[in-house]
Design a protein around this motif. Sequence first.
Motif, PDB file in Angstrom:
ATOM      1  N   VAL B 138       0.849  -1.195   0.000  1.00 28.35           N
ATOM      2  CA  VAL B 138       0.000   0.000   0.000  1.00 28.35           C
ATOM      3  C   VAL B 138       0.886   1.247   0.000  1.00 28.35           C
ATOM      4  N   ARG B 139       0.246   2.368  -0.274  1.00 31.87           N
ATOM      5  CA  ARG B 139       0.938   3.650  -0.177  1.00 31.87           C
ATOM      6  C   ARG B 139       0.013   4.593   0.594  1.00 31.87           C
ATOM      7  N   THR B 140       0.607   5.348   1.527  1.00 30.96           N
ATOM      8  CA  THR B 140      -0.220   6.326   2.241  1.00 30.96           C
ATOM      9  C   THR B 140      -0.471   7.511   1.324  1.00 30.96           C
ATOM     10  N   ARG B 141      -1.632   8.097   1.461  1.00 30.40           N
ATOM     11  CA  ARG B 141      -1.967   9.255   0.638  1.00 30.40           C
ATOM     12  C   ARG B 141      -1.203  10.481   1.135  1.00 30.40           C
ATOM     13  N   GLU B 142      -0.950  11.377   0.239  1.00 33.74           N
ATOM     14  CA  GLU B 142      -0.319  12.663   0.593  1.00 33.74           C
ATOM     15  C   GLU B 142      -1.453  13.606   0.959  1.00 33.74           C
ATOM     16  N   ILE B 143      -1.766  13.658   2.261  1.00 30.27           N
ATOM     17  CA  ILE B 143      -2.869  14.517   2.710  1.00 30.27           C
ATOM     18  C   ILE B 143      -2.332  15.546   3.692  1.00 30.27           C
ATOM     19  N   ASN B 144      -2.931  16.705   3.708  1.00 31.88           N
ATOM     20  CA  ASN B 144      -2.551  17.760   4.658  1.00 31.88           C
ATOM     21  C   ASN B 144      -3.790  18.482   5.167  1.00 31.88           C
ATOM     22  N   PRO B 145      -4.698  17.753   5.832  1.00 31.85           N
ATOM     23  CA  PRO B 145      -5.924  18.418   6.290  1.00 31.85           C
ATOM     24  C   PRO B 145      -5.601  19.433   7.386  1.00 31.85           C
ATOM     25  N   PRO B 146      -6.271  20.583   7.369  1.00 31.09           N
ATOM     26  CA  PRO B 146      -6.044  21.568   8.432  1.00 31.09           C
ATOM     27  C   PRO B 146      -6.730  21.167   9.734  1.00 31.09           C
ATOM     28  N   THR B 147      -7.500  20.072   9.685  1.00 32.10           N
ATOM     29  CA  THR B 147      -8.206  19.557  10.862  1.00 32.10           C
ATOM     30  C   THR B 147      -7.504  18.302  11.366  1.00 32.10           C
ATOM     31  N   HIS B 148      -8.049  17.710  12.429  1.00 36.08           N
ATOM     32  CA  HIS B 148      -7.425  16.575  13.105  1.00 36.08           C
ATOM     33  C   HIS B 148      -7.255  15.366  12.189  1.00 36.08           C
ATOM     34  N   THR B 149      -6.069  14.778  12.215  1.00 35.16           N
ATOM     35  CA  THR B 149      -5.841  13.504  11.527  1.00 35.16           C
ATOM     36  C   THR B 149      -4.849  12.710  12.354  1.00 35.16           C
ATOM     37  N   ARG B 150      -4.839  11.388  12.163  1.00 35.88           N
ATOM     38  CA  ARG B 150      -3.891  10.538  12.881  1.00 35.88           C
ATOM     39  C   ARG B 150      -2.867   9.932  11.923  1.00 35.88           C
ATOM     40  N   LEU B 151      -2.741  10.508  10.745  1.00 35.80           N
ATOM     41  CA  LEU B 151      -1.672  10.066   9.840  1.00 35.80           C
ATOM     42  C   LEU B 151      -0.511  11.046  10.000  1.00 35.80           C
ATOM     43  N   PRO B 152       0.566  10.622  10.679  1.00 34.89           N
ATOM     44  CA  PRO B 152       1.671  11.553  10.933  1.00 34.89           C
ATOM     45  C   PRO B 152       2.332  12.004   9.631  1.00 34.89           C
ATOM     46  N   ARG B 153       2.906  13.195   9.665  1.00 29.60           N
ATOM     47  CA  ARG B 153       3.539  13.744   8.461  1.00 29.60           C
ATOM     48  C   ARG B 153       4.654  12.861   7.923  1.00 29.60           C
ATOM     49  N   TYR B 154       5.401  12.193   8.861  1.00 28.42           N
ATOM     50  CA  TYR B 154       6.576  11.448   8.397  1.00 28.42           C
ATOM     51  C   TYR B 154       6.207  10.225   7.546  1.00 28.42           C
ATOM     52  N   CYS B 155       4.943   9.820   7.582  1.00 32.21           N
ATOM     53  CA  CYS B 155       4.613   8.644   6.759  1.00 32.21           C
ATOM     54  C   CYS B 155       3.503   8.942   5.761  1.00 32.21           C
ATOM     55  N   ARG B 156       3.488  10.127   5.207  1.00 29.96           N
ATOM     56  CA  ARG B 156       2.548  10.434   4.120  1.00 29.96           C
ATOM     57  C   ARG B 156       3.245  10.220   2.774  1.00 29.96           C
ATOM     58  N   GLY B 157       2.518   9.625   1.849  1.00 26.65           N
ATOM     59  CA  GLY B 157       3.097   9.367   0.523  1.00 26.65           C
ATOM     60  C   GLY B 157       4.173   8.296   0.559  1.00 26.65           C
ATOM     61  N   LYS B 158       4.099   7.379   1.534  1.00 25.76           N
ATOM     62  CA  LYS B 158       5.137   6.350   1.692  1.00 25.76           C
ATOM     63  C   LYS B 158       4.568   4.963   1.413  1.00 25.76           C
ATOM     64  N   ARG B 159       5.438   4.096   0.923  1.00 22.80           N
ATOM     65  CA  ARG B 159       5.028   2.723   0.601  1.00 22.80           C
ATOM     66  C   ARG B 159       5.269   1.803   1.787  1.00 22.80           C
ATOM     67  N   GLY B 160       4.303   0.946   2.057  1.00 26.90           N
ATOM     68  CA  GLY B 160       4.429  -0.008   3.152  1.00 26.90           C
ATOM     69  C   GLY B 160       3.663  -1.280   2.847  1.00 26.90           C
ATOM     70  N   THR B 161       3.633  -2.163   3.842  1.00 26.86           N
ATOM     71  CA  THR B 161       2.960  -3.448   3.703  1.00 26.86           C
ATOM     72  C   THR B 161       1.983  -3.631   4.856  1.00 26.86           C
ATOM     73  N   VAL B 162       0.783  -4.071   4.534  1.00 26.39           N
ATOM     74  CA  VAL B 162      -0.212  -4.337   5.574  1.00 26.39           C
ATOM     75  C   VAL B 162       0.231  -5.560   6.378  1.00 26.39           C
ATOM     76  N   VAL B 163       0.335  -5.410   7.711  1.00 23.56           N
ATOM     77  CA  VAL B 163       0.705  -6.558   8.552  1.00 23.56           C
ATOM     78  C   VAL B 163      -0.418  -6.985   9.495  1.00 23.56           C
ATOM     79  N   MET B 164      -1.395  -6.140   9.739  1.00 23.20           N
ATOM     80  CA  MET B 164      -2.536  -6.526  10.575  1.00 23.20           C
ATOM     81  C   MET B 164      -3.784  -5.815  10.076  1.00 23.20           C
TER      82      MET B 164
END
Lengths: 226, 218
Positions: B138-164
Amino acid sequence: MNEKAPNAGHRHEHDDAADHDHGDGGSELSEMDLRVRALESLLVEKGYVDPQALDILIETYETKVGPHNGARVVAKAWTDPEFKRWLLTDASAAIASLGYTGRQGEHMVALENTPQVHNMVVCTLCSCYPWPVLGLPPVWYKSAPYRSRAVIDPRGVMAEFGVRLPDSVEVRVWDSTAEIRYLVLPERPAQTEGWSEAQLATLVTRDSMIGTGLPATPSDIVQRAS
Amino acid sequence: MNGVHDMGGAQNFGPVAPEPDEPRFHAPWERRAFALTLAVGSARRWNLDQARSARESLPPAQYLASSYYRIWLDGLCALMLERGMVTREELADGRMHEPPARPFGVLAADKVTAVLARGGSTARAVAGEARFHVGDAVRTREINPPTHTRLPRYCRGKRGTVVMLHGAHVFPDANARGTGEDPQWLYTVRFEGAELWGADTSATAVHVDCWEPYLERA
């Protein structure tokens, strides 16, 4: 004081507080103590809080819930293979079977450390922490130095706790961004064959269940005693 | 919100300072601030994500200079002001000038233990199936909402693998806006250290819990 009053920083607040804990309790209260007293009395007057409920909340997390709960979970996993399997496949249920449930531990996952893998847990965005098994988080866990560096330099952070792992060990960091709460299952120390669950629990440190530390060893216990 | 609370990967905050035999609370006011936050919060005038959002919305310099219970306390005051439960004058002098907001579900002393033991599960039943499975790239979306989110900046637009896959959970981005819980599938995604930081890291991998709207197929 309004809620945007400048803050002297936590170190200063704590130093003040340590003095006041042993002071006369009346004339030397810090600015923060006075502010929170005023707030509590306002909220009681407005009927929003029951002061006795506050006392019970404090007593619960100051004296009842703490890392001794997690230590019991870990020691049981070290001695009971069936429980360990359960803990690693359904931590919420396995931990609940020992009576540890509720707030900030609704969805638990246990992470097993092995000679090849070391796990470390952080909450970079706030202070998420598994309360039912570890109690309230220490100040350093909620602080900028830990939250900023745990995800980029976990080995550097561990070194500040006196932990150095071989280069061959895979370091896995877990950032608690949702309501999943992580508990590290550290490796059972060597030379503890035949130890009871209760004896083993004395070796399980809080930091070993966060992943910034390792469990105590039998020789640590001997040194502590002497 | 790209706020100062989103600290992952920031540098120059100095060493971690573990405190031997650390007390649970460092001052009398911390005990009361902790308990007030839980007790008033239990009345559900705001949800968990709105509480987090209020803390993250404190002025950046103030947030960085505050101890964590101070952040809780300031967040609590901001939430009560916003909802008209208290006024600035009342907070300044500690006395009631306006009638209280009613009805208010006061946490009674004899209910505390049960309320804590029950907790607040965020798992919700949803129709349909999860889009991703364990092992998926998967890849995290490059999002920058001005409101609350729990996707930290350091892992936006990054590729990873679903483990759970954790089932569906309340979606903080929606819940913090007060537009409903909008439950979404929740995954733990493994990102290799080099994907996040290049060579400048000692992490083999970093795992982040990601709701489905944060992810796309890689």
